[in-house]
Design a protein around this motif. Structure first.
Motif, PDB file in Angstrom:
ATOM      1  N   THR A 217      71.110  41.067  51.586  1.00  9.69           N
ATOM      2  CA  THR A 217      71.583  41.940  52.597  1.00  9.69           C
ATOM      3  C   THR A 217      71.139  41.685  54.199  1.00  9.69           C
ATOM      4  O   THR A 217      71.512  42.437  55.032  1.00  9.69           O
ATOM      5  N   ASP A 218      70.368  40.801  54.226  1.00 10.12           N
ATOM      6  CA  ASP A 218      69.690  40.431  55.547  1.00 10.12           C
ATOM      7  C   ASP A 218      70.656  39.456  56.292  1.00 10.12           C
ATOM      8  O   ASP A 218      70.921  38.423  56.033  1.00 10.12           O
ATOM      9  N   ASN A 304      60.113  47.682  62.634  1.00  9.82           N
ATOM     10  CA  ASN A 304      61.274  48.151  62.165  1.00  9.82           C
ATOM     11  C   ASN A 304      62.436  48.066  62.841  1.00  9.82           C
ATOM     12  O   ASN A 304      63.720  48.074  62.516  1.00  9.82           O
ATOM     13  N   ARG A 308      65.707  46.460  61.379  1.00 10.40           N
ATOM     14  CA  ARG A 308      67.027  47.412  61.554  1.00 10.40           C
ATOM     15  C   ARG A 308      68.170  46.331  61.696  1.00 10.40           C
ATOM     16  O   ARG A 308      69.318  46.418  61.291  1.00 10.40           O
ATOM     17  N   ARG A 309      68.074  45.829  62.993  1.00 10.28           N
ATOM     18  CA  ARG A 309      68.970  44.905  63.554  1.00 10.28           C
ATOM     19  C   ARG A 309      69.240  43.892  62.636  1.00 10.28           C
ATOM     20  O   ARG A 309      70.371  43.524  62.171  1.00 10.28           O
ATOM     21  N   TYR A 311      69.428  44.033  59.477  1.00  8.51           N
ATOM     22  CA  TYR A 311      70.031  44.310  58.466  1.00  8.51           C
ATOM     23  C   TYR A 311      71.226  45.301  58.797  1.00  8.51           C
ATOM     24  O   TYR A 311      71.905  45.918  58.156  1.00  8.51           O
ATOM     25  N   LYS A 313      71.755  47.698  60.877  1.00  7.50           N
ATOM     26  CA  LYS A 313      71.678  49.208  60.940  1.00  7.50           C
ATOM     27  C   LYS A 313      71.437  49.601  62.345  1.00  7.50           C
ATOM     28  O   LYS A 313      70.917  48.419  63.337  1.00  7.50           O
ATOM     29  N   PRO A 314      71.731  50.842  62.882  1.00  6.59           N
ATOM     30  CA  PRO A 314      71.291  51.250  64.219  1.00  6.59           C
ATOM     31  C   PRO A 314      69.872  50.784  64.544  1.00  6.59           C
ATOM     32  O   PRO A 314      69.067  51.208  63.976  1.00  6.59           O
TER      33      PRO A 314
END
Length: 316
Positions: A217-218, A304, A308-309, A311, A313-314
């Motif tokens: 999912t990366d 993180n 987060r970026r 994956y 995510k915000p």
């Protein structure tokens, strides 16, 4: 001259100091101890025609001092127009502080020297981790740089799209490429990356074991790897075996402004090489904070943000 002219000249002086530091840094990384060469060649050849090697720590200390001065001479990103310069891709205060942080980490880290034997780290190494942390912290708190919310867009819509405007300021230091000739351009996207209509060398083929180091999912995985080549029509993708994958950050089929026709045999695309990104700043901050104070919430948050970026995510 006027105050504006003085600031423009100061900026050039700061840039010169920073470029010399970058060149020296690359040389030390490759060859270790080197002659100290901080005078014009015409003078040095007369005064000391056969210079001996200087310990790399001494050289690091010199260029760290030069960069400390350089950072006072160049503007932040939002100050460029106030000194009469146009928005461009020249070095700014953030770029130079980031370079100083990177070199400080090398100065504070382990190194193999010609004398003493083995890998060594000096007793004062924490001094240099503190330099790195301070410089990165000032960049982070300046509000001048941030992460592009999309890792894919960073490479496809910024780097491969020849974008000069960088709303986030993530691309902090790049080696330029212009002219479409071997004199001042690069073969990024031709020497490496997927071929288009069989144009290209495909000279870099990442190992399958590297692919499987990425979580499924990366989102960075499918930017780092291009598992296809492109057909003669310029759009149809031809899947490749896992042992014939291409690296993917510089792709001919991603290039725009201008696009490259699939029938064009050109080998130079004007793609720049990224020396420093804001993600580097966050990761250096996390490394320095962890070394100085342990795995604090500040260190975790910095690393993180990058994860987060990656994956999707915000960031915050």
């Amino acid at each position: 001259g006027t105050e504006q002219q003085k600031k423009q000249l100061q900026r050039m002086y700061g840039e010169a100091l920073a470029l010399r530091a970058q060149f020296y840094f690359e040389a030390i990384r490759n060859w270790g101890d080197l002659p100290a060469h901080f005078l014009p060649a015409a003078k040095q050849v007369n005064d000391n025609p056969f210079p001996s090697r200087t310990h790399s720590d001494t050289l690091y200390n010199r260029i760290l001092s030069d960069l400390q001065l350089a950072a006072t001479l160049v503007p932040w990103r939002n100050e460029i127009t106030t000194i009469g310069d146009q928005l461009d891709e020249r070095l700014t205060k953030g770029s130079i502080k980031a370079l100083r942080a990177r070199i400080a980490l090398f100065r504070g880290g382990y190194a193999l020297h010609a004398t003493g034997g083995g890998m060594q780290r000096n007793p004062d190494y924490l001094t240099y981790y503190q330099i790195a942390k301070t410089e990165c912290s000032e960049i982070m708190s300046s509000g001048q740089h941030s992460l592009n919310p999309s890792y894919r867009a960073l490479w496809k819509d910024q780097v491969c799209a020849h974008a000069v405007t960088d709303p986030n300021g993530e691309l902090m230091f790049q080696a330029s490429a212009t002219g479409l000739t071997s004199a001042e351009d690069t073969k990024l996207g031709y020497y490496n990356g997927p071929t288009v209509n069989n144009f290209g060398n495909r000279s870099i083929n990442p190992l399958p074991t590297y692919l499987y180091l990425f979580d499924s999912t990366d989102q960075r995985r499918d930017v780092t790897f291009a598992i296809y080549n492109v057909a003669a029509n310029g759009s149809t993708k031809i899947g490749q075996t896992i042992t014939a994958m291409n690296d993917g950050k510089y792709r001919r089929d991603w290039i725009t402004n201008p696009t490259v026709s699939p029938t064009n045999a050109v080998q130079y695309f004007g793609l720049k090489w990224q020396i420093m990104r804001y993600s580097d700043v966050l990761l250096m901050y996390a490394e320095a904070e962890n070394e100085l104070s342990g795995p604090t919430a500040l260190a975790y948050d910095a690393i993180n943000m990058v994860r987060r970026r990656g994956y999707g995510k915000p960031i915050n």
